[in-house]
Design a protein around this motif. Structure first.
Motif, PDB file in Angstrom:
ATOM      1  N   MET A 199      -5.792  10.622   2.043  1.00 21.74           N
ATOM      2  CA  MET A 199      -6.205   8.946   0.628  1.00 21.74           C
ATOM      3  C   MET A 199      -6.353   8.107   1.414  1.00 21.74           C
ATOM      4  O   MET A 199      -6.588   6.966   0.225  1.00 21.74           O
ATOM      5  CB  MET A 199      -5.640   9.812  -0.261  1.00 21.74           C
ATOM      6  N   GLY A 200      -5.982   7.640   2.596  1.00 27.00           N
ATOM      7  CA  GLY A 200      -6.587   6.775   3.515  1.00 27.00           C
ATOM      8  C   GLY A 200      -4.651   5.848   2.101  1.00 27.00           C
ATOM      9  O   GLY A 200      -3.697   6.559   1.797  1.00 27.00           O
ATOM     10  N   LEU A 201      -5.067   5.285   2.714  1.00 29.36           N
ATOM     11  CA  LEU A 201      -3.888   3.490   2.459  1.00 29.36           C
ATOM     12  C   LEU A 201      -4.788   2.940   1.411  1.00 29.36           C
ATOM     13  O   LEU A 201      -5.569   2.605   0.650  1.00 29.36           O
ATOM     14  CB  LEU A 201      -3.925   1.893   3.046  1.00 29.36           C
ATOM     15  N   GLN A 260       0.423   5.246   1.800  1.00 33.64           N
ATOM     16  CA  GLN A 260      -0.284   6.201   1.714  1.00 33.64           C
ATOM     17  C   GLN A 260       0.119   7.787   2.099  1.00 33.64           C
ATOM     18  O   GLN A 260       0.999   7.769   1.971  1.00 33.64           O
ATOM     19  CB  GLN A 260      -0.172   6.328   3.823  1.00 33.64           C
ATOM     20  N   TYR A 280       0.852  -1.307   0.175  1.00 36.90           N
ATOM     21  CA  TYR A 280       0.061  -0.032   0.172  1.00 36.90           C
ATOM     22  C   TYR A 280       0.631   1.019   0.245  1.00 36.90           C
ATOM     23  O   TYR A 280       2.002   0.829   0.458  1.00 36.90           O
ATOM     24  CB  TYR A 280      -0.775  -0.079   1.401  1.00 36.90           C
TER      25      TYR A 280
END
Lengths: 120, 109
Positions: free
Chosen positions: A41-43, A37, A35
């Motif tokens: 925008m979160g993950l 981050q 992922y």
């Protein structure tokens, strides 16, 4: 974050350079994920693997490549780094927590501590 | 595209106050998790909920999954400075895991 180790923790690159991030697990699980981050925008999922020798694209795969030659390791590569790839990268391993969750379809993740990449 | 909307994005409170963080979507999920992330570390799982209407408690934290399995809330009672961090909800639908954008909580002594 015991069980999932990411290297390096920090790296600064110039535009156009290449590099590889390494994720290693000692839990013998099949599913591994990369992922990124970014603030607000979160993950977001880049690529993932459901087992040794397999990889698949996630939500934001462009500019990245991955390999899973050994079950324990999942490598994330940047062939030609761009400033837009400045981010914190997290590796995660799917780890069911208890017997009930094994049959619920719940994706429970154990994350590494992250790798902060800056592309100048 | 499945979207998880978390609110508020930022929360700054004094020690001892109560707070609630929300995670909402128009999609139905088979399960939902809450993670907490401290600076320089990866997210750590707090709880998983799988049944509509389910309520789970973890000390001063109460987690609820909506009856229709489209939303969830995290309530913290008597917040402490140690609760400071980024709280992320993540939900699974048809095998795909989606993360909310997170809520940054700061608890001042």
């Amino acid at each position: 974050n015991a069980g999932v180790t990411q290297t390096p923790k920090f790296r600064v690159l110039k535009t156009g350079q290449s590099m590889t991030l390494l994720c290693a697990q000692d839990m013998n699980h099949e599913y591994m994920y990369w992922y990124r981050q970014d603030p607000g925008m979160g993950l977001r999922l880049i690529h993932y693997s459901v087992g040794e020798g397999t990889t698949a694209k996630g939500e934001v795969p462009d500019g990245y490549n991955v390999s899973r030659l050994k079950k324990q390791n999942f490598l994330l590569g940047l062939e030609s780094a761009a400033p837009s790839q400045t981010s914190v990268y997290f590796c995660a391993v799917k780890t069911p927590r208890d017997r009930g969750l094994l049959f619920s379809g719940a994706n429970v993740l154990t994350f590494g501590a992250g790798s902060r990449l800056t592309v100048l | 595209t499945q979207l998880l909307e978390q609110s508020p994005q930022f929360l700054s409170i004094q020690e001892g106050e109560n707070l609630t963080v929300y995670c909402n979507s128009s999609s139905v999920f088979s399960s939902l998790q809450w993670y907490r992330q401290e600076p320089g570390e990866g997210p750590v799982l707090l709880v998983t909920v799988v049944t509509g209407g389910e309520v789970k408690k973890l000390k001063r934290l109460t987690f609820q999954f909506g009856d229709a399995r489209k939303d969830s809330s995290l309530h913290i009672t008597a917040a402490q400075p140690g609760d400071t961090g980024l709280y992320l909800c993540a939900a699974t639908s048809y095998g795909k895991l989606t993360f909310g954008q997170g809520t940054i909580l700061t608890v001042h002594p």
